[in-house]
Design a protein around this motif. Structure first.
Motif, PDB file in Angstrom:
ATOM      1  N   LYS A  33      46.260  59.038  42.277  1.00  0.00           N
ATOM      2  CA  LYS A  33      45.120  58.263  42.770  1.00  0.00           C
ATOM      3  C   LYS A  33      44.569  57.344  41.682  1.00  0.00           C
ATOM      4  N   GLN A  36      46.940  54.422  41.055  1.00  0.00           N
ATOM      5  CA  GLN A  36      46.883  53.418  42.125  1.00  0.00           C
ATOM      6  C   GLN A  36      45.617  52.570  42.059  1.00  0.00           C
ATOM      7  N   ARG A  37      44.532  53.148  41.559  1.00  0.00           N
ATOM      8  CA  ARG A  37      43.235  52.464  41.557  1.00  0.00           C
ATOM      9  C   ARG A  37      42.904  51.744  40.258  1.00  0.00           C
ATOM     10  N   LYS A  38      43.642  51.963  39.211  1.00  0.00           N
ATOM     11  CA  LYS A  38      43.244  51.510  37.870  1.00  0.00           C
ATOM     12  C   LYS A  38      43.047  49.998  37.749  1.00  0.00           C
ATOM     13  N   ASP A  39      43.717  49.213  38.565  1.00  0.00           N
ATOM     14  CA  ASP A  39      43.569  47.758  38.482  1.00  0.00           C
ATOM     15  C   ASP A  39      42.599  47.194  39.515  1.00  0.00           C
ATOM     16  N   ASP A  40      41.954  48.058  40.273  1.00  0.00           N
ATOM     17  CA  ASP A  40      40.990  47.648  41.285  1.00  0.00           C
ATOM     18  C   ASP A  40      39.589  47.727  40.673  1.00  0.00           C
ATOM     19  N   ALA A  41      38.925  46.587  40.541  1.00  0.00           N
ATOM     20  CA  ALA A  41      37.609  46.528  39.883  1.00  0.00           C
ATOM     21  C   ALA A  41      36.538  47.358  40.600  1.00  0.00           C
ATOM     22  N   ALA A  42      36.761  47.710  41.851  1.00  0.00           N
ATOM     23  CA  ALA A  42      35.776  48.503  42.595  1.00  0.00           C
ATOM     24  C   ALA A  42      35.792  49.975  42.168  1.00  0.00           C
ATOM     25  N   TRP A  43      36.876  50.409  41.529  1.00  0.00           N
ATOM     26  CA  TRP A  43      37.019  51.797  41.073  1.00  0.00           C
ATOM     27  C   TRP A  43      36.813  51.834  39.566  1.00  0.00           C
ATOM     28  N   CYS A  44      35.993  52.768  39.098  1.00  0.00           N
ATOM     29  CA  CYS A  44      35.659  52.850  37.676  1.00  0.00           C
ATOM     30  C   CYS A  44      35.921  54.252  37.133  1.00  0.00           C
ATOM     31  N   ARG A  61      32.629  54.287  42.185  1.00  0.00           N
ATOM     32  CA  ARG A  61      33.154  53.089  42.829  1.00  0.00           C
ATOM     33  C   ARG A  61      32.002  52.281  43.405  1.00  0.00           C
TER      34      ARG A  61
END
Length: 146
Positions: A33, A36-44, A61
């Motif tokens: 998880k 998969q999320r590391k490059d999505d700015a909404a996930w911190c 997030r």
């Protein structure tokens, strides 16, 4: 990251019994998880450092099922940094990040038995929203940013 997530779960629920079902064998589901999320700015995802060592972890997030509310997944500090004011700094950091992302507040779930966490949330203005239908041991809390 997995070690802190595990300790947080034990602090919240008293054992790791259900943790591995969610995290997968050796944490593979949890790690996937994050990957998969590391490059999505909404996930911190942040590690908290002090004196050259990692002392905590933040996961949050900038979206949730509630309009304009972020979602905090984890505030974590190792035991020797709890209760000495470090949480206050972490809370302010998360709040600032979510405000910059356009959030007017945030929600989180907390274990009904994790009294130190509930006290800290209350001190910062989080209020009870109701039970979590997905997990009977947790309730939803909300904070509105001023």
């Amino acid at each position: 990251m997995l070690t802190f997530r595990l300790d947080s779960f034990i602090c919240s629920f008293g054992s790791d019994e259900e943790f591995w079902k969610e995290a997968g064998a050796q944490g593979c589901i949890y790690r996937n998880k994050i990957e998969q999320r590391k490059d999505d700015a909404a996930w911190c995802y942040y590690h908290v450092w002090h004196a050259g060592r990692i002392i905590g972890q933040l996961e949050f997030r900038s979206f949730s099922e509630w309009d304009k509310l972020g979602y905090v997944h984890l505030f974590y500090l190792i035991p020797e940094y709890r209760g000495i004011g470090v949480f206050d700094q972490l809370h302010r950091f998360v709040e600032d990040q979510l405000i910059m992302a356009g959030c007017s507040g945030a929600v989180l779930t907390a274990s009904k038995t994790n009294l130190p966490a509930l006290k800290a949330y209350d001190r910062h203005g989080w209020y009870w929203l109701g039970p979590n239908p997905k997990h009977a041991m947790t309730d939803f809390y909300r904070i509105d940013f001023s």
